[in-house]
Design a protein around this motif. Structure first.
Motif, PDB file in Angstrom:
ATOM      1  N   ILE A 148       2.184  -8.253   3.294  1.00 35.32           N
ATOM      2  CA  ILE A 148       1.563  -6.931   3.323  1.00 35.32           C
ATOM      3  C   ILE A 148       2.552  -5.899   3.853  1.00 35.32           C
ATOM      4  CG2 ILE A 148      -0.348  -5.571   4.259  1.00 35.32           C
ATOM      5  CD1 ILE A 148      -1.758  -8.377   4.662  1.00 35.32           C
ATOM      6  N   GLU A 149       2.620  -4.764   3.165  1.00 31.30           N
ATOM      7  CA  GLU A 149       3.536  -3.690   3.576  1.00 31.30           C
ATOM      8  C   GLU A 149       2.889  -2.336   3.286  1.00 31.30           C
ATOM      9  OE1 GLU A 149       8.185  -2.308   2.820  1.00 31.30           O
ATOM     10  OE2 GLU A 149       7.228  -3.775   1.491  1.00 31.30           O
ATOM     11  N   VAL A 150       2.965  -1.439   4.249  1.00 27.11           N
ATOM     12  CA  VAL A 150       2.498  -0.069   4.069  1.00 27.11           C
ATOM     13  C   VAL A 150       3.723   0.831   3.884  1.00 27.11           C
ATOM     14  CG1 VAL A 150       1.230   1.857   5.091  1.00 27.11           C
ATOM     15  CG2 VAL A 150       0.448  -0.490   5.479  1.00 27.11           C
ATOM     16  N   ILE A 151       3.745   1.554   2.775  1.00 23.43           N
ATOM     17  CA  ILE A 151       4.901   2.392   2.439  1.00 23.43           C
ATOM     18  C   ILE A 151       4.493   3.855   2.555  1.00 23.43           C
ATOM     19  CG2 ILE A 151       6.530   3.019   0.608  1.00 23.43           C
ATOM     20  CD1 ILE A 151       6.315   0.136  -0.370  1.00 23.43           C
ATOM     21  N   PRO A 152       5.095   4.590   3.487  1.00 20.81           N
ATOM     22  CA  PRO A 152       4.670   5.972   3.744  1.00 20.81           C
ATOM     23  C   PRO A 152       5.045   6.922   2.618  1.00 20.81           C
ATOM     24  CG  PRO A 152       6.651   5.484   4.993  1.00 20.81           C
ATOM     25  CD  PRO A 152       6.225   4.189   4.345  1.00 20.81           C
ATOM     26  N   GLY A 153       4.391   8.084   2.638  1.00 21.38           N
ATOM     27  CA  GLY A 153       4.684   9.110   1.640  1.00 21.38           C
ATOM     28  C   GLY A 153       4.573  10.494   2.246  1.00 21.38           C
ATOM     29  N   TYR A 197      -5.753   9.893   5.555  1.00 22.61           N
ATOM     30  CA  TYR A 197      -6.851  10.038   4.588  1.00 22.61           C
ATOM     31  C   TYR A 197      -6.598   9.184   3.340  1.00 22.61           C
ATOM     32  CZ  TYR A 197      -7.697  14.251   7.401  1.00 22.61           C
ATOM     33  OH  TYR A 197      -7.906  15.136   8.435  1.00 22.61           O
ATOM     34  N   GLY A 198      -5.900   8.075   3.519  1.00 16.93           N
ATOM     35  CA  GLY A 198      -5.510   7.252   2.377  1.00 16.93           C
ATOM     36  C   GLY A 198      -6.126   5.863   2.412  1.00 16.93           C
ATOM     37  N   MET A 199      -5.485   4.932   1.701  1.00 15.15           N
ATOM     38  CA  MET A 199      -6.054   3.611   1.464  1.00 15.15           C
ATOM     39  C   MET A 199      -5.630   2.556   2.488  1.00 15.15           C
ATOM     40  SD  MET A 199      -8.048   3.826  -1.171  1.00 15.15           S
ATOM     41  CE  MET A 199      -8.277   2.080  -1.527  1.00 15.15           C
ATOM     42  N   ALA A 200      -4.657   2.845   3.329  1.00 11.84           N
ATOM     43  CA  ALA A 200      -4.106   1.805   4.195  1.00 11.84           C
ATOM     44  C   ALA A 200      -5.134   1.281   5.200  1.00 11.84           C
ATOM     45  CB  ALA A 200      -2.871   2.325   4.916  1.00 11.84           C
ATOM     46  N   GLY A 201      -5.791   2.184   5.913  1.00 11.91           N
ATOM     47  CA  GLY A 201      -6.738   1.735   6.921  1.00 11.91           C
ATOM     48  C   GLY A 201      -7.855   0.897   6.332  1.00 11.91           C
ATOM     49  N   ILE A 233       0.880  -1.170   0.000  1.00 10.98           N
ATOM     50  CA  ILE A 233       0.000   0.000   0.000  1.00 10.98           C
ATOM     51  C   ILE A 233       0.912   1.212   0.000  1.00 10.98           C
ATOM     52  CG2 ILE A 233      -1.972   1.095   1.107  1.00 10.98           C
ATOM     53  CD1 ILE A 233      -2.377  -1.614   2.613  1.00 10.98           C
ATOM     54  N   VAL A 234       0.978   1.895  -1.142  1.00  5.92           N
ATOM     55  CA  VAL A 234       2.066   2.818  -1.424  1.00  5.92           C
ATOM     56  C   VAL A 234       1.604   4.274  -1.418  1.00  5.92           C
ATOM     57  CG1 VAL A 234       3.899   3.420  -3.058  1.00  5.92           C
ATOM     58  CG2 VAL A 234       3.121   1.043  -2.869  1.00  5.92           C
ATOM     59  N   GLY A 235       2.242   5.090  -0.606  1.00  2.00           N
ATOM     60  CA  GLY A 235       2.016   6.528  -0.638  1.00  2.00           C
ATOM     61  C   GLY A 235       2.900   7.167  -1.692  1.00  2.00           C
ATOM     62  N   ILE A 236       2.283   7.838  -2.667  1.00  2.00           N
ATOM     63  CA  ILE A 236       3.055   8.392  -3.784  1.00  2.00           C
ATOM     64  C   ILE A 236       3.384   9.868  -3.589  1.00  2.00           C
ATOM     65  CG2 ILE A 236       2.121   6.679  -5.369  1.00  2.00           C
ATOM     66  CD1 ILE A 236       0.369   8.958  -6.562  1.00  2.00           C
TER      67      ILE A 236
END
Length: 199
Positions: free
Chosen positions: A132-137, A112-116, A32-35
């Motif tokens: 599963i990995e959450v990548i901050p942005g 306010y993103g898709m991770a939750g 889940i990638v923050g761009i």
């Protein structure tokens, strides 16, 4: 809140659909990638690596377009606003098939993103089936603050003015309390196509 109850019902329905979609035995991956805030130059190297590594890119169509050549040669699944649950569900189902999936989110996926949403839709069995990995942005609050100088040096509050999922009276109360607490306030979603003057 009415909208929150509606969202929870929709998520529960999506969870039930997800439980019926297990296919294959190979372990897939969901990143889940923050761009970042929109300028590709402000995307982290970790986010770039995740996108380049992924086979399938899933996201809001405007965000996918911002990625430019990074998504060349990859399977693209994009959709419009208000289809966040469907995108998250699609990402999970695709990862269950053994694919390497990047679910992209503007800014940081946890703000306010898709991770939750994506993590809420996962089934317990997914912990062994999907990496599963959450990548901050970088969020737009930080990007905009850097243009002004350093307005967020001390305590601050981030408040969304969108009333799609939160009652307007509660939003007003949050703004009032943050002001009373002498916080620097970052306001997200001050208007939309339909909501020109929210207050």
């Amino acid at each position: 809140m009415r909208a929150d109850r509606s969202k929870k019902a929709t998520i529960n329905s999506a969870k039930n659909d997800n439980r019926q979609s297990y296919r294959g035995s190979s372990k897939g991956s969901l990143k889940i990638v923050g761009i970042g805030p929109g300028d590709i130059r402000q995307m982290s190297q970790r986010a770039r690596d995740a996108i380049e590594w992924s086979q399938v890119i899933i996201g809001y169509k405007t965000y996918v377009r911002l990625l430019g050549d990074l998504v060349c040669g990859k399977e693209i699944i994009s959709s419009g606003m208000t289809e966040e649950i469907e995108r998250a569900q699609c990402a999970i189902q695709t990862a269950r098939k053994g694919k390497r999936v990047a679910l992209i989110s503007g800014g940081d996926p946890g703000v306010y993103g898709m991770a939750g949403l994506a993590l809420e839709l996962l089934d317990k069995k997914d912990l062994g089936r999907i990496a599963i990995e959450v990548i901050p942005g970088i969020i737009s609050a930080n990007a905009c603050a850097s243009i002004l100088g350093a307005p967020l040096m001390h305590d601050f509050a981030v408040i969304s003015l969108s009333d799609l999922l939160t009652d307007l009276e509660l939003i007003k109360r949050r703004v009032e309390l943050a002001a009373m607490g002498d916080f620097v306030i970052v306001l997200y979603n001050p208007k939309s196509a339909k909501r020109i003057i929210p207050f």
